[in-house]
Design a protein around this motif. Structure first.
Motif, short mmCIF file in Angstrom:
data_model
loop_
_atom_site.label_atom_id
_atom_site.label_comp_id
_atom_site.label_asym_id
_atom_site.label_seq_id
_atom_site.Cartn_x
_atom_site.Cartn_y
_atom_site.Cartn_z
N ARG A 92 0.83 -1.21 0.00
CA ARG A 92 0.00 0.00 0.00
C ARG A 92 0.86 1.26 0.00
O ARG A 92 0.52 2.26 -0.65
CB ARG A 92 -0.93 0.01 1.22
CG ARG A 92 -2.00 1.09 1.13
CD ARG A 92 -2.86 1.15 2.37
NE ARG A 92 -2.21 1.88 3.45
CZ ARG A 92 -2.85 2.40 4.50
NH1 ARG A 92 -4.16 2.27 4.59
NH2 ARG A 92 -2.19 3.03 5.44
N VAL A 93 1.99 1.22 0.70
CA VAL A 93 2.90 2.38 0.71
C VAL A 93 3.36 2.68 -0.71
O VAL A 93 3.32 3.83 -1.17
CB VAL A 93 4.10 2.11 1.63
CG1 VAL A 93 5.14 3.23 1.48
CG2 VAL A 93 3.65 2.00 3.07
N TYR A 94 3.81 1.65 -1.43
CA TYR A 94 4.32 1.85 -2.78
C TYR A 94 3.21 2.28 -3.74
O TYR A 94 3.41 3.15 -4.60
CB TYR A 94 4.98 0.57 -3.29
CG TYR A 94 6.29 0.25 -2.62
CD1 TYR A 94 7.28 1.21 -2.52
CD2 TYR A 94 6.54 -1.01 -2.09
CE1 TYR A 94 8.50 0.93 -1.90
CE2 TYR A 94 7.75 -1.31 -1.47
CZ TYR A 94 8.73 -0.33 -1.37
OH TYR A 94 9.92 -0.61 -0.77
N ILE A 95 2.03 1.68 -3.62
CA ILE A 95 0.92 2.01 -4.51
C ILE A 95 0.48 3.45 -4.31
O ILE A 95 0.23 4.19 -5.27
CB ILE A 95 -0.25 1.03 -4.29
CG1 ILE A 95 0.11 -0.36 -4.85
CG2 ILE A 95 -1.53 1.55 -4.94
CD1 ILE A 95 -0.89 -1.43 -4.52
N GLN A 96 0.38 3.89 -3.05
CA GLN A 96 0.00 5.27 -2.79
C GLN A 96 1.07 6.25 -3.27
O GLN A 96 0.74 7.34 -3.76
CB GLN A 96 -0.26 5.47 -1.29
CG GLN A 96 -1.56 4.84 -0.81
CD GLN A 96 -1.85 5.16 0.64
OE1 GLN A 96 -1.02 4.93 1.52
NE2 GLN A 96 -3.01 5.71 0.91
N ALA A 97 2.33 5.87 -3.14
CA ALA A 97 3.41 6.74 -3.62
C ALA A 97 3.33 6.92 -5.13
O ALA A 97 3.46 8.03 -5.66
CB ALA A 97 4.77 6.16 -3.22
N MET A 98 3.09 5.81 -5.86
CA MET A 98 2.97 5.90 -7.31
C MET A 98 1.74 6.70 -7.72
O MET A 98 1.78 7.49 -8.67
CB MET A 98 2.93 4.50 -7.92
CG MET A 98 4.26 3.78 -7.90
SD MET A 98 4.27 2.25 -8.88
CE MET A 98 3.21 1.21 -7.87
N ALA A 99 0.63 6.51 -6.99
CA ALA A 99 -0.59 7.25 -7.32
C ALA A 99 -0.40 8.74 -7.07
O ALA A 99 -0.86 9.58 -7.86
CB ALA A 99 -1.76 6.72 -6.49
#
Length: 374
Positions: A92-99
């Motif tokens: 979730r950390v990586y997905i939110q960062a990319m978003a």
């Protein structure tokens, strides 16, 4: 990525006069504070050139506008849904960062490119030109760095028998911060390279100013070496991603083969017992597949830009017909598709994400949402 080091938009068959110290303050070879009638004539002429350029690139501008709107809506949903409905996790950390990065691309970088098109030969704001180059490349570098971190993280999680370390969350946040610093540092040379490029016109002594590599750095060793470094960086990062996911695929194939063998042996020896494969370490294959697709989408979306750059380097005297100009314009900026594609990838792979989006739109109730996906 390399495209940002070569040109901000494509113009050909034009002569370039000797570079001035500051082309943003001098057009027509004389200071802007010259004869009023001459200034008016120049402004009318350049305004007409801008309008002609905008008209010829209507499909390209429409393309950018559609991407901007779709990306704004899609990435906003990703941020809201993953923050409100998903449990904290490294993924979730990586997905939110990319978003978040994609959203910045939609609300800042793409609009700046549209502004650049509208002031094609009257782009006098030096810092604005530098911001376009730095912002565009920083988004690319940040996304690339995050995807490398994701690939390495997936490999560590899947291909080892050790559970996640207690500091994994801290490691993920650290990777995001390092990626942000890396992207800003990698794009920082454009603070010097980007600037005004004098544009001349046939049968006229009037000159305009484009946002591009500054005249004093055109075809210099600094600009060429920087372009080569960025190209090599792209190749190295893509190689790391490919190697990591190849190892993951190999491990998953062996893992599946092991489970199948254990289950067959268990059924032959103890027909009424539970499958022996149930005791084997579970593998988060679906999440890994989704993150792998992000990587593939990233690589594919940047290939057209690279192809255009190398094609122009081989044959710079390219036709300026409207159709070819728009095709080239769109392919050159095809990388912007990456900031729109990820929400569709989430929707395809995650039933929970689709239902959460329906819930936010009011298409389903909380009970139906909970019962549909785990």
């Amino acid at each position: 990525m390399t495209s940002y080091t070569t040109l901000s938009h494509v113009t050909f068959d034009q002569s370039t006069p000797p570079a001035t110290d500051d082309p943003m303050t001098s057009v027509s070879g004389s200071p802007i504070t010259g004869d009023n009638d001459a200034d008016d004539e120049r402004d009318v002429f350049l305004h007409g050139e801008n309008l002609k350029y905008i008209s010829s690139l209507a499909p390209g501008i429409t393309y950018l506008s559609v991407l901007m709107v779709l990306g704004l809506v899609g990435n906003t949903f990703v941020l809201v849904v993953y923050y409100r409905r998903y449990k904290p996790s490294v993924s979730r950390v990586y997905i939110q960062a990319m978003a978040a990065c994609d959203l910045l691309n939609n609300v800042l970088v793409i609009p700046m490119h549209i502004v650049e098109v509208n002031f094609h030969v009257t782009f006098y704001i030096t810092w604005g030109c530098k911001a376009i180059f730095i912002g565009g490349l920083a988004v690319v570098l940040f996304t690339m760095a995050i995807l490398v971190a994701v690939a390495v993280d997936r490999q560590k999680v899947i291909c080892t028998d050790r559970p996640r370390a207690l500091g994994s969350f801290r490691g993920a946040y650290k990777a995001v911060v390092i990626s942000a610093l890396f992207s800003l540092l990698g794009a920082s040379p454009f603070a010097e390279l980007a600037g005004g490029h004098i544009r001349t016109f046939p049968h006229s002594n009037i000159t305009g100013v484009e946002c591009a590599i500054a005249d004093k750095y055109q075809q210099t060793a600094f600009a060429n070496v920087y372009s080569v470094v960025l190209t090599l960086l792209y190749i190295v990062c893509v190689t790391i991603m490919v190697v990591s996911y190849s190892r993951i695929a190999r491990y998953l194939w062996q893992h599946q083969a092991t489970m199948t063998t254990l289950n067959l042996q268990s059924l032959r020896s103890f027909p009424n017992s539970n499958p022996a494969g149930a005791s084997v370490k579970p593998v988060p294959a679906r999440t890994s597949l989704m993150l792998f697709v992000f990587t593939v989408v990233f690589i594919i979306n940047y290939l057209p830009s690279l192809v255009v750059v190398f094609a122009l380097a081989a044959d710079p005297k390219t036709s300026e017909e409207d159709l070819k100009r728009n095709v080239r314009f769109i392919l050159f900026r095809w990388n912007f598709v990456n900031s729109v594609a990820n929400p569709f990838v989430y929707s395809f792979f995650s039933c929970k994400f689709r239902n959460e989006c329906r819930f936010l739109f009011g298409f389903t109730g909380e009970r139906a949402l909970t019962n549909t996906c785990s």
